[in-house]
Scaffold this motif. Structure first.
Motif: not given
Length: 351
Positions: A41, A48, A52, A58-59, A62, A66, A170-171, A174-175
């Motif tokens: 990440s 990323y 954007r 966002n999703m 990501s 991934s 991915y997670f 996203v966060s």
């Protein structure tokens, strides 16, 4: 009142420690995968941000990263492993024939300046079928009685770790915004203004180490692998796969290169072996002496010797993860040292 506050403070500390220890115990099987996810990440975060900035949500950004990481790492490895597996039947046939008749001394070996010393050793250990079967049998028994039985288990663990690491990317992304804010807030609480430098150095060391070790190592393996195919090295795909993987660790790639060079020389003669040697020497010379040091130590301004020893020390202490954990720890140490030096000089100047 003071005693009550002190008891609550101690109880809170104990409770937090118990929660952290319990969490680590529950997730212990996947901690390695999470660390790999963090490393990937951090490495992919600039991409990323670029996605954007181009309007991706966002999703979506990501998910793209991934899937891209999965394809970038999995597809080439699957292709190389497939080609290497295709070589295994012929390799097995050669080994079976050698165990029955021995390996004759190639004419190229006889023509070497040291051929008078090499030929008797070759005839004793390789040309004699009984001697060859003896040490091959010892190797096979060792493999079958130890690691050989758990090969499938290890492969399943690697696949599981890889899948969870990619999923965690991915997670994490996203966060990313909330995670970055939380990390900086906690770091500032415990380290003050030094937290920013420490975090920046960790991020820089991870990105530099990934680029300097993984990308350069895989690139060296591919370039040298092309040399294997051009020179007609036996089982070139298998040697390419081994070279690419081993070249990730500093100083280990030339060991496989030497084995491939010797195999090429024994099978095809001096000129093809010279091609392999020249391609390998050029790839490792430019990759290890110019590209790798620049990528690894350039982002954090840490001496390459310190980073190199951190990589090797981390490898000894933590395995493959230590390749990235070691430089990150040293980067933080240098950051704290420089902050302490700057503070001391400021105090001296003030007085």
């Amino acid at each position: 009142m003071g005693n009550t506050s002190r008891v609550q403070y101690v109880a809170t500390g104990i409770f937090v420690c118990l929660v952290i220890i319990s969490s680590l115990y529950i997730e212990q099987s996947f901690l390695g995968a999470f660390v790999w996810g963090i490393i990937l990440s951090i490495t992919a975060f600039p991409l990323y941000l670029a996605l954007r900035a181009r309007g991706c949500g966002n999703m979506v950004a990501s998910l793209i990263i991934s899937v891209g990481i999965f394809a970038l790492l999995a597809v080439p490895m699957v292709v190389m492993v497939t080609k290497a597996v295709d070589d295994l039947p012929s390799l097995y046939g050669w080994a079976k024939s050698a165990s029955q008749t021995g390996i004759a001394v190639p004419e190229q070996v006889k023509d070497l300046p040291a051929g008078g010393r090499i030929v008797p050793l070759w005839q004793k250990y390789l040309s004699d079928p009984d001697e060859l079967r003896s040490w091959l049998g010892s190797m096979t028994h060792t493999f079958a009685s130890s690691d050989g039985k758990s090969v499938t288990h290890h492969l399943m663990e690697i696949v599981e770790t890889f899948m969870i690491a990619v999923l965690s990317v991915y997670f994490f992304l996203v966060s990313a915004e909330s995670l970055i804010g939380d990390i900086r807030a906690v770091g500032k609480k415990f380290l003050g203004r030094r937290a920013t430098d420490a975090i920046d150095n960790i991020v820089g060391s991870v990105r530099g180490t990934v680029a300097g070790l993984v990308l350069v190592g895989m690139g060296e393996g591919v370039i040298i692998g092309i040399g294997y195919f051009l020179a007609g090295t036996p089982h070139p795909a298998l040697f390419m796969l081994l070279t690419a993987i081993v070249s990730i660790v500093p100083f280990c790639g030339p060991v496989v290169l030497a084995a491939a060079l010797a195999t090429t020389f024994a099978a095809s003669g001096g000129t093809p072996a010279l091609i392999v040697g020249l391609v390998g020497a050029m790839a490792y010379f430019f990759g290890d002496h110019f590209v790798r040091p620049k990528l690894i130590s350039g982002n954090t301004k840490i001496p390459f010797l310190a980073v190199l020893t951190a990589i090797l020390g981390g490898l000894h202490a933590c395995g493959l993860l230590g390749l990235f954990i070691g430089p990150a720890v040293i980067a933080v140490a240098f950051s704290l040292w420089r902050s302490a030096v700057a503070d001391s000089r400021a105090d001296i100047a003030a007085t």
